[in-house]
Write an enzyme that holds these catalytic residues in place. Structure first.
Site, PDB file in Angstrom:
ATOM      1  N   LYS A  24       0.753  -0.809   0.082  1.00 38.96           N
ATOM      2  CA  LYS A  24      -0.242   0.135  -0.099  1.00 38.96           C
ATOM      3  C   LYS A  24       0.636   1.153  -0.381  1.00 38.96           C
ATOM      4  O   LYS A  24       0.636   2.067  -0.779  1.00 38.96           O
ATOM      5  CB  LYS A  24      -0.716  -0.097   1.294  1.00 38.96           C
ATOM      6  CG  LYS A  24      -2.160   1.602   1.670  1.00 38.96           C
ATOM      7  CD  LYS A  24      -2.770   0.828   2.346  1.00 38.96           C
ATOM      8  CE  LYS A  24      -3.345   0.477   3.456  1.00 38.96           C
ATOM      9  NZ  LYS A  24      -2.628   2.318   4.027  1.00 38.96           N
ATOM     10  N   GLN A 171       4.540   8.849   7.238  1.00 39.44           N
ATOM     11  CA  GLN A 171       3.420   9.754   6.810  1.00 39.44           C
ATOM     12  C   GLN A 171       4.235  11.455   6.902  1.00 39.44           C
ATOM     13  O   GLN A 171       3.775  12.375   5.869  1.00 39.44           O
ATOM     14  CB  GLN A 171       2.185   9.951   7.250  1.00 39.44           C
ATOM     15  CG  GLN A 171       1.237   9.164   7.191  1.00 39.44           C
ATOM     16  CD  GLN A 171       0.474   8.608   6.993  1.00 39.44           C
ATOM     17  OE1 GLN A 171      -0.210   9.186   7.837  1.00 39.44           O
ATOM     18  NE2 GLN A 171      -0.498   7.389   7.025  1.00 39.44           N
ATOM     19  N   ASP A 317       1.291  -1.232  11.729  1.00 43.74           N
ATOM     20  CA  ASP A 317       0.099  -2.159  11.102  1.00 43.74           C
ATOM     21  C   ASP A 317      -0.034  -3.776  11.493  1.00 43.74           C
ATOM     22  O   ASP A 317      -1.178  -3.566  11.622  1.00 43.74           O
ATOM     23  CB  ASP A 317       0.147  -1.322   9.697  1.00 43.74           C
ATOM     24  CG  ASP A 317       0.016  -0.068   9.334  1.00 43.74           C
ATOM     25  OD1 ASP A 317      -0.157   1.103  10.512  1.00 43.74           O
ATOM     26  OD2 ASP A 317       0.802  -0.231   8.020  1.00 43.74           O
ATOM     27  N   ARG A 348      -6.815   1.921  17.573  1.00 41.34           N
ATOM     28  CA  ARG A 348      -7.087   0.182  17.663  1.00 41.34           C
ATOM     29  C   ARG A 348      -6.629   0.067  18.878  1.00 41.34           C
ATOM     30  O   ARG A 348      -7.010  -1.762  19.557  1.00 41.34           O
ATOM     31  CB  ARG A 348      -5.796   0.336  16.827  1.00 41.34           C
ATOM     32  CG  ARG A 348      -6.101   0.430  14.997  1.00 41.34           C
ATOM     33  CD  ARG A 348      -5.249  -0.198  13.776  1.00 41.34           C
ATOM     34  NE  ARG A 348      -5.626   0.068  13.006  1.00 41.34           N
ATOM     35  CZ  ARG A 348      -5.267  -0.037  11.710  1.00 41.34           C
ATOM     36  NH1 ARG A 348      -3.726   0.155  11.238  1.00 41.34           N
ATOM     37  NH2 ARG A 348      -5.561   0.348  11.089  1.00 41.34           N
TER      38      ARG A 348
HETATM   39  C1  S3P Z   1       2.473   4.406   6.380  1.00 45.34           C
HETATM   40  C2  S3P Z   1       3.161   4.655   7.626  1.00 45.34           C
HETATM   41  C3  S3P Z   1       2.765   4.489   8.354  1.00 45.34           C
HETATM   42  C4  S3P Z   1       1.393   3.402   8.369  1.00 45.34           C
HETATM   43  C5  S3P Z   1       0.540   3.247   7.382  1.00 45.34           C
HETATM   44  C6  S3P Z   1       0.905   3.798   5.777  1.00 45.34           C
HETATM   45  C7  S3P Z   1       2.900   5.359   4.983  1.00 45.34           C
HETATM   46  O1  S3P Z   1       1.703   5.548   9.318  1.00 45.34           O
HETATM   47  O2  S3P Z   1       0.525   3.347   9.519  1.00 45.34           O
HETATM   48  O3  S3P Z   1      -0.207   2.883   7.230  1.00 45.34           O
HETATM   49  O4  S3P Z   1       2.974   4.790   3.781  1.00 45.34           O
HETATM   50  O5  S3P Z   1       3.449   6.237   5.017  1.00 45.34           O
HETATM   51  P1  S3P Z   1       2.400   6.511  10.060  1.00 45.34           P
HETATM   52  O6  S3P Z   1       3.658   7.472   9.633  1.00 45.34           O
HETATM   53  O7  S3P Z   1       1.246   7.573  10.974  1.00 45.34           O
HETATM   54  O8  S3P Z   1       2.876   5.708  11.752  1.00 45.34           O
END
Ligand code: S3P
Length: 432
Positions: A24, A171, A317, A348
């Site tokens: 993803k 993120q 996750d 969660r």
């Molecule tokens: C993701 C970062 C994670 C993860 C999310 C996808 C990403 O979140 O939990 O499902 O693709 O950068 P956080 O950056 O909030 O830790």
């Protein structure tokens, strides 16, 4: 009323080999970088999940031509300098990655836009991204002091900065790096523990140089991306559900092929090993791109462990399915330093604790994790997904170890990350 799905198995066993859908995080980034770069980018193995489809739709609204045939995507972009101002709001749906990374991208673009999301996403914190972006000069405004979607972003000039992200979050780190790409001067981001580094790796693949030193990443602004071709490996976060199932269901052995093995994502492998699972990993490539390979897990006697500290971002996750696994392990499992779970698609920690208790598990919530005592026999019940894909899949895997029927409320959300989850479940169980 939302849909339901009833699952019941009698002495199941899981056997077989599957390839889970594309990662993803990498799928989102392949579209984002392909849209920033001028020219044609091709993507193979793209995740046809709802979150990633939202990212595609947003870039189409910005004037990027994107053709998708199943998991193959072709992006023809005029380049970030030439995007068009969208006539409608940009809707990120349930996708936190779309929303947060888009904020960083839009801030340094030439367009003005309004970013929105569904009910769950509109309650998730955005200030962790808007604060650093605003200090680079980004023009972002929204309700409650810019904390929640909808947010209006007026693209413009940005300046590089040095920023320490208070929580390990890919993120947040990625949003800052996207802004840093368009900013004048250097942008330096550090974080308390290393979060997934797909953005950094893909930037390099698109010809952008990035310097990584421990927990610190530096990008020089003003670099241009070269269109590229991306091959997306399977998502280890999706694989985790069947790896955990194989580790706890009698007489099971499951193999997952072509799955991503990026070390910033493989905490689940480490946890399975530490809990005593019979696990075999075979890596097929390495280096700066995304590595992938085969993971094979068979049933073994499991024992409780402590999961805390730097490993947390590498399995964030996977904690819902790890909590279920811990109910079948001997002794106590302690999950700490995972307060971030409270601001995911749902809280969660609260959701996992409530739902596993309904099955008869001995589990308690703590402010930043969970404590689980095992092994406990589980009994069928009705389980809520809270509209959260990973809770929905945890409930489905619970049906393999529970005695009686498990009814999953609102299972449709599973399509966010694993549209063919139930087909794979049926295939693996039938092979038994
Ligand atoms: C993701 C970062 C994670 C993860 C999310 C996808 C990403 O979140 O939990 O499902 O693709 O950068 P956080 O950056 O909030 O830790």
């Amino acid at each position: 009323m939302a849909e339901q799905k009833t699952l019941q198995f009698h002495k199941p066993r899981l056997n077989g080999s599957i390839k889970v859908p594309g990662d993803k995080s990498i799928s989102h980034r392949s579209i984002m970088l392909g849209a920033i770069a001028e020219g044609r980018t091709t993507v193979e193995g793209f995740l046809e999940g709802e979150d990633c489809l939202r990212t595609i739709e947003i870039f189409k609204q910005l004037g990027v031509s994107i053709e998708r045939q199943g998991t193959n995507v072709t992006i023809d972009s005029p380049g970030i300098e030439n995007w068009t101002t969208p006539s409608d709001e940009l809707y990120a749906g349930n996708s936190g990655t779309t929303a947060r990374l888009m904020l960083g991208i839009l801030a340094g673009s030439n367009v003005s836009s309004v970013l929105t999301g569904d009910e769950s996403l509109s309650k998730r914190p955005m200030k962790r991204v808007t604060i650093p972006l605003q200090s680079m000069g980004a023009k972002i405004v929204g309700a409650e002091d810019d904390e929640y979607l909808p947010l209006t972003v007026k693209g413009g000039e940005l300046s590089g900065m040095t920023y320490h992200v208070p929580v390990a979050s890919a993120q947040v780190k990625s949003a800052i790096l996207f802004a840093g790409l368009r900013a004048t001067g250097k942008t330096i981001v550090s974080e308390p523990a290393i979060s997934r580094d797909h953005t950094e790796r893909m930037f390099e693949q698109f010809g952008v140089s990035i310097e990584t030193n421990g927990n610190t990443v530096t990008i020089e602004g003003g670099q241009t991306l070269q269109a590229s071709s991306v091959k997306v490996p399977g998502d280890i976060s999706s694989a985790a559900f069947f790896l955990a199932a194989a580790a706890m269901v009698e007489n099971s052995c499951v193999e997952i092929v072509e799955v991503g093995l990026n070390p910033t994502r493989t905490g689940i492998i480490e946890v399975l090993r530490q809990m005593g699972a019979a696990i075999d990993v075979h890596e097929e490539t390495g280096g700066r791109g995304e590595s992938y390979g085969t993971i094979k897990v068979s049933k073994a006697t499991l024992h409780g462990i402590e999961i805390s500290g730097e490993i947390i971002p590498t399995l964030i996750d996977e904690l819902p399915i790890i909590a279920l696994l811990a109910t079948q392990a001997e002794g106590t499992t302690i999950i700490k330093d995972a307060a971030e779970l409270r601001v995911k698609e749902t809280d969660r920690i609260a959701a996992v604790t409530t739902e596993l208790k309904k099955l008869g598990a001995s589990i308690e919530a703590t402010p930043d994790g969970m404590i689980i005592h095992g092994p406990t026999p589980l009994k069928g019940t009705s389980m809520n997904s809270y509209g959260d894909h990973r809770l929905g899949m945890m409930a489905a895997i619970a049906s393999l170890v529970a005695d009686g029927e498990v009814i999953i409320e609102d299972p449709a959300c599973i399509a966010v990350s694993y549209p063919n989850f139930f087909e794979h479940l049926t295939a693996l169980v039938n092979n038994g």
